[in-house]
Structure formats: C-alpha cells, structure tokens
Design an enzyme around this catalytic site. Structure first.
Site, PDB file in Angstrom:
ATOM      1  N   ASN A 121      36.013  52.334 -23.024  1.00 40.21           N
ATOM      2  CA  ASN A 121      37.325  50.894 -22.637  1.00 40.21           C
ATOM      3  C   ASN A 121      38.797  51.023 -23.205  1.00 40.21           C
ATOM      4  O   ASN A 121      38.982  51.632 -24.487  1.00 40.21           O
ATOM      5  CB  ASN A 121      36.599  49.625 -23.146  1.00 40.21           C
ATOM      6  CG  ASN A 121      37.967  48.775 -22.796  1.00 40.21           C
ATOM      7  OD1 ASN A 121      39.255  49.003 -22.265  1.00 40.21           O
ATOM      8  ND2 ASN A 121      37.895  47.344 -22.736  1.00 40.21           N
TER       9      ASN A 121
ATOM     10  N   HIS B  87      39.078  47.765 -13.965  1.00 33.46           N
ATOM     11  CA  HIS B  87      39.058  47.311 -15.737  1.00 33.46           C
ATOM     12  C   HIS B  87      37.767  47.842 -15.903  1.00 33.46           C
ATOM     13  O   HIS B  87      36.686  47.654 -15.825  1.00 33.46           O
ATOM     14  CB  HIS B  87      39.281  46.344 -16.567  1.00 33.46           C
ATOM     15  CG  HIS B  87      39.683  46.533 -17.887  1.00 33.46           C
ATOM     16  ND1 HIS B  87      40.331  48.270 -18.595  1.00 33.46           N
ATOM     17  CD2 HIS B  87      39.149  45.300 -18.786  1.00 33.46           C
ATOM     18  CE1 HIS B  87      39.922  47.506 -19.534  1.00 33.46           C
ATOM     19  NE2 HIS B  87      39.348  46.633 -19.838  1.00 33.46           N
TER      20      HIS B  87
ATOM     21  N   CYS C 189      44.578  45.430 -21.347  1.00 32.31           N
ATOM     22  CA  CYS C 189      44.422  45.998 -20.387  1.00 32.31           C
ATOM     23  C   CYS C 189      44.439  45.837 -19.082  1.00 32.31           C
ATOM     24  O   CYS C 189      44.174  46.620 -17.898  1.00 32.31           O
ATOM     25  CB  CYS C 189      42.853  45.905 -20.454  1.00 32.31           C
ATOM     26  SG  CYS C 189      41.986  46.001 -22.432  1.00 32.31           S
TER      27      CYS C 189
HETATM   28  O1  UT7 Z   1      39.382  44.866 -21.556  1.00 33.83           O
HETATM   29  C1  UT7 Z   1      38.711  43.865 -22.721  1.00 33.83           C
HETATM   30  C2  UT7 Z   1      37.968  44.227 -23.959  1.00 33.83           C
HETATM   31  N1  UT7 Z   1      37.070  43.125 -23.716  1.00 33.83           N
HETATM   32  C3  UT7 Z   1      35.519  43.097 -23.348  1.00 33.83           C
HETATM   33  O2  UT7 Z   1      35.086  43.302 -21.978  1.00 33.83           O
HETATM   34  C4  UT7 Z   1      34.179  42.782 -24.365  1.00 33.83           C
HETATM   35  C5  UT7 Z   1      33.296  41.600 -22.735  1.00 33.83           C
HETATM   36  N2  UT7 Z   1      32.086  41.476 -23.376  1.00 33.83           N
HETATM   37  C6  UT7 Z   1      31.655  42.682 -23.335  1.00 33.83           C
HETATM   38  O3  UT7 Z   1      31.426  43.681 -23.093  1.00 33.83           O
HETATM   39  C7  UT7 Z   1      29.849  42.062 -24.394  1.00 33.83           C
HETATM   40  O4  UT7 Z   1      29.484  40.204 -24.572  1.00 33.83           O
HETATM   41  C8  UT7 Z   1      29.491  42.979 -25.371  1.00 33.83           C
HETATM   42  C9  UT7 Z   1      29.452  44.124 -24.897  1.00 33.83           C
HETATM   43  C10 UT7 Z   1      31.028  43.349 -26.413  1.00 33.83           C
HETATM   44  C11 UT7 Z   1      28.607  42.389 -25.987  1.00 33.83           C
HETATM   45  O5  UT7 Z   1      27.529  42.587 -25.700  1.00 33.83           O
HETATM   46  P1  UT7 Z   1      25.916  41.167 -25.616  1.00 33.83           P
HETATM   47  O6  UT7 Z   1      25.317  40.943 -24.221  1.00 33.83           O
HETATM   48  O7  UT7 Z   1      27.396  39.804 -25.327  1.00 33.83           O
HETATM   49  O8  UT7 Z   1      25.493  41.518 -27.212  1.00 33.83           O
HETATM   50  P2  UT7 Z   1      26.447  40.169 -28.663  1.00 33.83           P
HETATM   51  O9  UT7 Z   1      27.174  39.994 -29.010  1.00 33.83           O
HETATM   52  O10 UT7 Z   1      25.260  38.446 -27.667  1.00 33.83           O
HETATM   53  O11 UT7 Z   1      24.862  40.626 -29.299  1.00 33.83           O
HETATM   54  C12 UT7 Z   1      23.027  40.622 -29.014  1.00 33.83           C
HETATM   55  C13 UT7 Z   1      22.902  41.389 -30.325  1.00 33.83           C
HETATM   56  C14 UT7 Z   1      23.103  40.683 -31.099  1.00 33.83           C
HETATM   57  O12 UT7 Z   1      22.447  40.284 -32.109  1.00 33.83           O
HETATM   58  P3  UT7 Z   1      21.740  39.570 -32.358  1.00 33.83           P
HETATM   59  O13 UT7 Z   1      22.501  37.810 -33.124  1.00 33.83           O
HETATM   60  O14 UT7 Z   1      20.792  38.788 -31.339  1.00 33.83           O
HETATM   61  O15 UT7 Z   1      20.211  39.545 -33.980  1.00 33.83           O
HETATM   62  C15 UT7 Z   1      24.590  41.271 -32.039  1.00 33.83           C
HETATM   63  O16 UT7 Z   1      24.598  40.905 -33.069  1.00 33.83           O
HETATM   64  O17 UT7 Z   1      23.475  42.740 -30.364  1.00 33.83           O
HETATM   65  C16 UT7 Z   1      24.034  42.977 -31.343  1.00 33.83           C
HETATM   66  N3  UT7 Z   1      24.969  43.982 -31.309  1.00 33.83           N
HETATM   67  C17 UT7 Z   1      24.669  44.868 -31.207  1.00 33.83           C
HETATM   68  N4  UT7 Z   1      23.174  45.991 -31.623  1.00 33.83           N
HETATM   69  C18 UT7 Z   1      23.354  46.728 -31.650  1.00 33.83           C
HETATM   70  C19 UT7 Z   1      26.341  44.020 -30.662  1.00 33.83           C
HETATM   71  N5  UT7 Z   1      26.808  44.745 -31.417  1.00 33.83           N
HETATM   72  C20 UT7 Z   1      25.525  46.184 -31.268  1.00 33.83           C
HETATM   73  C21 UT7 Z   1      25.194  47.249 -31.394  1.00 33.83           C
HETATM   74  N6  UT7 Z   1      24.448  47.494 -31.758  1.00 33.83           N
HETATM   75  N7  UT7 Z   1      26.886  47.947 -31.098  1.00 33.83           N
END
Ligand code: UT7
Length: 329
Positions: free
Chosen positions: A286, A256, A111
């Site tokens: 993204n 980004h 990225c």
């Molecule tokens: O180019 C570089 C690329 N990558 C990035 O920049 C990614 C950077 N990271 C992020 O943007 C965030 O960490 C994410 C968007 C990927 C995830 O957000 P988060 O606030 O860190 O969520 P999380 O992974 O802590 O998940 C929270 C909850 C989980 O459920 P439980 O365990 O609390 O029950 C996940 O299973 O949200 C759940 N979850 C979803 N729920 C509905 C994860 N993905 C989804 C989804 N829809 N798509």
C-alpha cells in the site's frame, strides 16, 4: 470538461522488502501476509527523500508527455509524508524540474490523494483558460512513519512516487469526492512530537491516542476495512451516476491497493469480475496516494489500459476520505 492524461511516470526506490524479511523483526510469516493482504513485497525508500522520488517520477512523466516544463500552470503534490512541514513538496519539485510558471502546493487526502489531485487539476484547467498543463505528483515515503514493532501495520505499506501531465479535453469525465472525519482516529500519524503529559491535559486533548513513538502511523485495521468495502463501490457509483454510465461501460477499475480482500469484496458488491480490476499491491504494497497511479501507469505501460478505454479510479484512505473518477483514458 474532461481531461487527457498526456503522460505518466513512476519511480520506486531500489530496496525491496519481502514478507520473509519482516520475520526478522516482528512475529509474522509470509503465508499470513499473503492470504490476509495479498502483499508479497514492497519498495523501501530508506532515507531517500520523498521529494526526490517525486521529482524522478515528474521528469519521466514530462518526458513521456513531451512538453516544456515552463508550460505547466500548476504543480499539485499529493502526499502525507512530505519531508518538510514547510515548504511544500510541490515547490521543491517545481524548482527541480523548471516549472517556472507554475503555482505549486501540496494536497493531503491520504490514499485518496491521486483522485483528489486529478480532480483538483481538472478544476484549475476548467476555470483558467490560459493554463495549458497541470502536473499531479504523488510521492510517499511511508516507511519513515512506520512502527516496525507493530506487525498489524508495518507489513502493509510501501514507498513510491508517480506523476501525471494533464491537459483539458472533451473526453468523458466525472468525479465524486467525499470525507468522513468522524473516522479520523482509525488511521493517523502525528506530525510533531508532543509530550504525552501535555497532549493528554484536558485542554489539549485531541482524543487521539498518544504513544511513545508519536509520529508513527497508528491504525485500527478492522475499522478501516469496514469503511473501505463500502467506500470503494459507493465512490464508483457516485461518479458513474453523474456521468450517466454503469459498471458495464467500464473497461478497467483501478482501485486503491490496500488489501486484495477489500478489492475482491468491492468487486463482488459491484457485480464486476476481478479480471476488470488492476491489482499491483503484491509487489508495491500500500503506497497511499501513489497506489492508484502506480497501478494505472503499470497497466498503461503493459498495454492493458489503452487509449479510448473507459476507466474508473476509486480510492479511500485516512481522513477518512474517499473518491471516484470515471474517465476515458
Ligand atoms: O490505505 C488504507 C489503509 N488501511 C487499510 O486498508 C487496512 C484495512 N484493514 C486490513 O487490511 C486488515 O484489517 C489487516 C490486514 C490490517 C488485518 O487483517 P485482519 O484479517 O483484520 O486481521 P486481524 O487484525 O483481525 O488479526 C487477526 C490475527 C490477530 O491475532 P489473534 O488476536 O487472532 O491471535 C493478529 O494479532 O492476526 C494477527 N496478526 C498477524 N499475524 C501474523 C496481525 N498482523 C499479523 C501479521 N502476521 N503481520
């Protein structure tokens, strides 16, 4: 020596996937995706080749710049989703657009690709006075590498391409590039299928997790998030310090586009209003190396970023990589 972006072009595939579309194959919902990421929809390439998208963007950039493709001295294609392991995407596009006098190669900084690509182009122009123009292309067909059963990653990414014709100039320019390979396992996709039983044998074990769908993108979202909120401000500060300017000198920041919460945190850390940040991830998602230039080109087309303005391009991504450029548009 600085650069002038003479002309830019973008291309996104026609097919659009909304957040609601994802509810058909993973347990998710529009509200979660919007509030956690800021993304509403993204474009999908289907089987449209990445080189094709890159060529379309390149043609548009060349037309805008009003140059003869034979005057391009180097074609740099930034991508992590090339259709081939070899040849390079740059060589395919070099032939398609008639850049008959150009060197051509691909650059993979994930990225951070556009920032690395522009900076590499500037170095070519700086060290070879016979070179008139450089062409920096970004093209990503990320959907082809997505695990559409992994709701944590598949909702984040989109496809698209951009291109920029660059010439040397004496305008303000400064860059700051970096990497931290110790975080490589936070975001990766294998290029070849490897039998799991072979990959995990001690002598071949590269430490990366092996899954059945081995060429799919695997991400530790939280780890990348933590890296990103520091990488964005420090990439800017590194470039600004070299140029002897501060955040107050910048008209617009083009970061980004991974997650609006990352951008908001970076803005807060820098003490800069979100009004000064270009955000397009709501409709592109993204798009990796294409994300900064898609945002930049859209802001130029809308008349938001104008000639003479000072802009900051700041990126981070797999590798891990990061990079910042401050420049006059
Ligand atoms: O180019 C570089 C690329 N990558 C990035 O920049 C990614 C950077 N990271 C992020 O943007 C965030 O960490 C994410 C968007 C990927 C995830 O957000 P988060 O606030 O860190 O969520 P999380 O992974 O802590 O998940 C929270 C909850 C989980 O459920 P439980 O365990 O609390 O029950 C996940 O299973 O949200 C759940 N979850 C979803 N729920 C509905 C994860 N993905 C989804 C989804 N829809 N798509």
């Amino acid at each position: 020596m600085g650069i002038n972006i003479l002309g830019m072009g973008s291309y996104v595939p026609e097919q659009v996937l909304t957040n609601d579309d994802f509810t058909k194959f993973v347990e998710t919902n529009d509200e979660w995706i919007r509030t956690r990421t800021g993304i509403v929809s993204r474009h999908m390439a289907g089987w449209e080749p990445a080189w094709y998208m890159g060529r379309e963007a390149a043609r548009r950039a060349i037309e805008k710049a009003g140059i003869n493709p034979a005057e391009i001295g180097v074609v740099i294609a930034c991508t992590l989703t090339n259709d081939f392991l070899t040849p390079s995407m740059a060589c395919i596009i070099q032939n398609e657009i008639g850049a008959v006098n150009a060197a051509a190669f691909d650059l993979n900084a994930a990225c951070s690709g556009f920032v690395y690509g522009v900076d590499t182009a500037r170095r070519f122009l700086d060290t070879d006075s016979s070179m008139k123009y450089a062409l920096v292309i970004t093209s990503e067909a990320l959907s082809r590498f997505m695990d559409f059963e992994d709701r944590g990653t598949c909702i984040l990414f989109g496809d698209g391409a951009t291109a920029a014709v660059i010439e040397r100039s004496d305008k303000l320019y400064s860059s700051y590039l970096g990497s931290d390979g110790s975080g490589a396992q936070y975001l990766y996709a294998r290029s070849l299928r490897v039998a799991p039983e072979i990959a995990v044998e001690k002598e071949f074990d590269d430490g990366f997790e092996v899954k059945d769908n081995m060429h799919r993108l695997i991400q530790d979202g939280k780890a990348v998030y933590k890296f990103a909120v520091n990488a964005l401000p420090s990439a800017f500060e590194g470039a600004a310090e070299k140029a002897g300017i501060t955040k107050d000198d910048i008209d617009y920041f083009v970061p980004h586009q991974a997650n609006v919460r990352i951008i908001e945190t970076a803005a807060k850390k820098l003490g800069v209003s979100m009004d000064k940040f270009i955000v397009t991830l709501d409709h592109y998602g993204n798009t990796s190396s294409s994300s900064i230039p898609l945002a930049l080109n859209e802001a130029i087309d809308k008349g938001i970023i104008k000639r003479g303005m000072k802009i900051a391009l700041i990126g981070f991504g797999a590798g891990l990589t990061y990079g910042g450029i401050v420049m006059e548009y």
